[in-house]
Design a protein around this motif. Sequence first.
Motif, PDB file in Angstrom:
ATOM      1  N   ASP A  90      33.821  41.718  36.044  1.00 28.64           N
ATOM      2  CA  ASP A  90      33.363  43.025  36.523  1.00 28.64           C
ATOM      3  C   ASP A  90      32.891  42.936  37.975  1.00 28.64           C
ATOM      4  N   LEU A  91      32.155  41.876  38.301  1.00 25.60           N
ATOM      5  CA  LEU A  91      31.669  41.688  39.674  1.00 25.60           C
ATOM      6  C   LEU A  91      32.822  41.471  40.646  1.00 25.60           C
ATOM      7  N   ALA A  92      33.860  40.780  40.202  1.00 24.72           N
ATOM      8  CA  ALA A  92      35.031  40.579  41.065  1.00 24.72           C
ATOM      9  C   ALA A  92      35.714  41.915  41.338  1.00 24.72           C
ATOM     10  N   MET A  93      35.864  42.737  40.293  1.00 23.93           N
ATOM     11  CA  MET A  93      36.468  44.070  40.484  1.00 23.93           C
ATOM     12  C   MET A  93      35.594  44.932  41.387  1.00 23.93           C
ATOM     13  N   LEU A  94      34.287  44.855  41.192  1.00 26.62           N
ATOM     14  CA  LEU A  94      33.342  45.608  42.022  1.00 26.62           C
ATOM     15  C   LEU A  94      33.473  45.192  43.487  1.00 26.62           C
ATOM     16  N   SER A  95      33.596  43.889  43.718  1.00 25.57           N
ATOM     17  CA  SER A  95      33.749  43.380  45.090  1.00 25.57           C
ATOM     18  C   SER A  95      34.971  43.972  45.768  1.00 25.57           C
ATOM     19  N   VAL A  96      36.081  43.975  45.058  1.00 28.12           N
ATOM     20  CA  VAL A  96      37.326  44.504  45.621  1.00 28.12           C
ATOM     21  C   VAL A  96      37.167  45.972  45.984  1.00 28.12           C
ATOM     22  N   GLU A  97      36.582  46.745  45.085  1.00 27.35           N
ATOM     23  CA  GLU A  97      36.423  48.176  45.326  1.00 27.35           C
ATOM     24  C   GLU A  97      35.439  48.468  46.461  1.00 27.35           C
ATOM     25  N   ILE A  98      34.356  47.712  46.534  1.00 28.13           N
ATOM     26  CA  ILE A  98      33.386  47.898  47.624  1.00 28.13           C
ATOM     27  C   ILE A  98      34.023  47.509  48.955  1.00 28.13           C
ATOM     28  N   GLU A  99      34.781  46.426  48.953  1.00 26.42           N
ATOM     29  CA  GLU A  99      35.463  45.999  50.181  1.00 26.42           C
ATOM     30  C   GLU A  99      36.421  47.081  50.669  1.00 26.42           C
TER      31      GLU A  99
END
Length: 75
Positions: A36-45
């Motif tokens: 979930d944190l990896a997906m969140l990182s991509v979306e925030i980036e």
Amino acid sequence: MIEKIKKIICDCVAVEPEEITLESKFTSDLGMSSLDLAMLSVEIEKEFGVTLSPKVYTAAKTVGGIMDYIQNEQK
């Protein structure tokens, strides 16, 4: 900015926007996994144009901490 971050979090994990505060911790309060944190990182980036490494989440720990990081990186 907080509303955009809340929307991104809600898209990554099953929580309601009302459950998310600046003090919310990603894993213990929001139940986010490392995936979930990896997906969140991509979306925030994509949304904010900043790079988020796992070390950033470890240091920031909360939604407010990530928001502060984004604001500092955009200066």
